[in-house]
Design an enzyme around this catalytic site. Sequence first.
Site, short mmCIF file in Angstrom:
data_model
loop_
_atom_site.label_atom_id
_atom_site.label_comp_id
_atom_site.label_asym_id
_atom_site.label_seq_id
_atom_site.Cartn_x
_atom_site.Cartn_y
_atom_site.Cartn_z
CB SER A 77 34.38 -0.65 57.59
OG SER A 77 34.85 -0.08 56.38
CD GLU B 39 4.61 -40.83 57.46
OE1 GLU B 39 5.18 -41.67 58.18
OE2 GLU B 39 5.23 -39.93 56.86
#
Length: 776
Positions: free
Chosen positions: A427, A159
């Site tokens: 299906s 940072e």
Amino acid sequence: MNGGPGRPVPPRRPGEQATTQLPPVANQVQREPGLLTHREPDEDPDMYDDDYYDDDEPELTEDEERRLRKKKIWKRVRIASFVALGLMILGPILAVAIAYPLVNWPKPEEVAAGRNKTITLHWSDGSEMAKISQPGQNLTMLTLDEVPDHVRKAVLAAEDANFYENPGFDAKAIARAVWIQATGGSSGGSGLTQQYIKKATGQDDPTLTRKFTELVKAYKMSNESDHDTILTAYLNTVHFGRGADGMKAAAQVYFKKEMKDLTPSEAALIAGMIQTPSKSENEEYREKRWNFVMDQMLQKGWIDQTYRSSEKLPTPLNFEETRPAGLEGPLARVQQQVENEVDSDDVGLTMERAQKIGVDIYTTIDKNMQTAATDAVNAVLEGQDAELRTSLSAIEPTTGAVKAYYAGKDGLQGIDYAKGTIQEAGSTFKPFDLVAALQMGKGIGDTYDSTPRIINGVPIRNASNTTCGKQCPIKQAMIESLNTVFYDMVANDTGPKAVADAAHQAGIPETVMIDGKAKQTLTGKEGAAPNTGIAIGADDAQVRPFDMASAFATFASRGVYRKPFFITKIEGPDKELLYQHTDKSAPAFDPDATKSRDIADNVTEVLKEIPKKGIACANNRECAGKTGTHELADNASQNSKAWMVGYTPTLSASVWIGKDAGNVAIKDRSGNPVFGSGLPGQIWKKFMDAALNGTPVEKFPKPKPLGNFEPPKKSQSVPPSSVTPSSTTPPRSTDPDESSTKPTKPTKPCGIVGCPTTSTSEEPPPDPINRRDPTN
């Protein structure tokens, strides 16, 4: 006086008389010096003006005039620049001087006293579901000597690598951020002290006023305390993702370690999450940030090249293993989905802020329906194979609200079987074939050859229990789940891409997150178009069970898609409304809402016949749905997954059953293969009956016929087919509504989290073994 001899002299006119009274002046009297303030200019000032020209001087040429004008312009620009520069230098200094005594920076002990409030979850009726806490809620304040040196440096590398050299802010970083944003990029430019101010105050509005105030507070904090104090405050306050505030809590939720036991590499991974903590479960993002932090540490000399080269990306523990106790069992997954939604762009609040202020989250989960889901699963699976896994997702079609979410009995200890896994749909995917056919102008009465045969080089066959003749209407083929009809339809009419598009339109997301990685759905390898196996739910037809409930909800809502959601509203500590869900519906299958409605109604007209075969809803309630299975790759007589997805006008539900190993047989307690109408269908029916008990019995609207709605009344001659029937007789299905066929390509064994795409070619070569297909 006479004018001459003998004549009088005429009188003189005024002014012509001689002044003989005073003696002549020999010298001019010297003027008295005038005062400078009142002195008239001795010379005309215009003679020095650039526009002054002596009448005797020659006129300037055009080039000379242009140079003269340019000289005047640049003179004015220089003056303006000097003034602007002065304001740029003096203005901020003056502004800081004025603001400095007026602001106060947040003291770490005050921040600790007010950290992490309780979050309350509510059922859809407003009653309380649970109170939840987050990691670090009762965290004791760290002292700097408790933080290992490599952990400090990992955070600084992530940072603010120059933290110890700057006065509370990094001027270079701010200038760089301004430049990046001015050129279309995105960058914050905040130093570590500024970040502490932002995190501690909870103020992150993207305004210049907030940024300026934050900078002044950071500068004041740097003047009134030392860098070590600031770093300590930061390490106690910053959010690291996974709900952890502070490095001590982060070490626990990522690696279940004390902070002193973290390796530099592990510390780098945790520190890398500070920038965007909501992406803590995104593996690609974790790797990107870890590499950045490690490279920064190497550049600063905080690790050596040998260590950098030898280290691999650390793998944090599964969050489910490390998070603090909250809701348990199936409800733990509900809590997880709610937290994910709070962190999403749709809500825009973030769990970090929710923890800071304490909120009430009102969920969409219906208490009775959630109980019905759990009871249905427990009742049907009691005494069955203990390794069977299942999920049940239920969505309200008219809103998109998730009413029940059962993603596994083990809560956070296992896999999320609803949204954390992708499986071949079998299906249950065939309704999307029908949507694609309706979109191109066909109707449910159109017929296809249903005989077993080779289509485009691939042997396709059905179960032997079909009642259809050679020419079978689409409606009857859907009811009997005849693979030959739908494979033919997709291979020779719609094409596989149109089917994938129809599924996406219905609600199957184009990209999903699976095990921390983004995955494209319904595509071949590297994003290629799906192959024809998608027609029967094989190969590239891989979906999350939750998304099938959403897609079928689009049929139930008559062609209107609504994105599923778990949160209706969020209230702050004083009951102020922080978030309210708003409906964002849109026609799914056609921009024309009427046409989209008609397509969905025609699909429902077909699907409402299927539950009547053994899993009909109670009280003569109309239900629609589709079953499906996926067979084993190496044993055509067994299934590895089974589905039932169905809906009423007010509720859509998806049930899936499989095993963690993926490619292993699923059998009931009697040793029989599990089909869609078996265990999944029984769970679905039991849930739907209980969930809808006492609600009005509604019927589906009568559809507007599209294309050939009714099948031909009498048989018609069909031109000889160029395809060759398969000579192999398929084994009879044990389930009357299940059909079978040969897959486009054998499916490779895979785990439950997600199967790799098995084929990238449009039409794979035929398999010499004529096996049953994993389609029901």
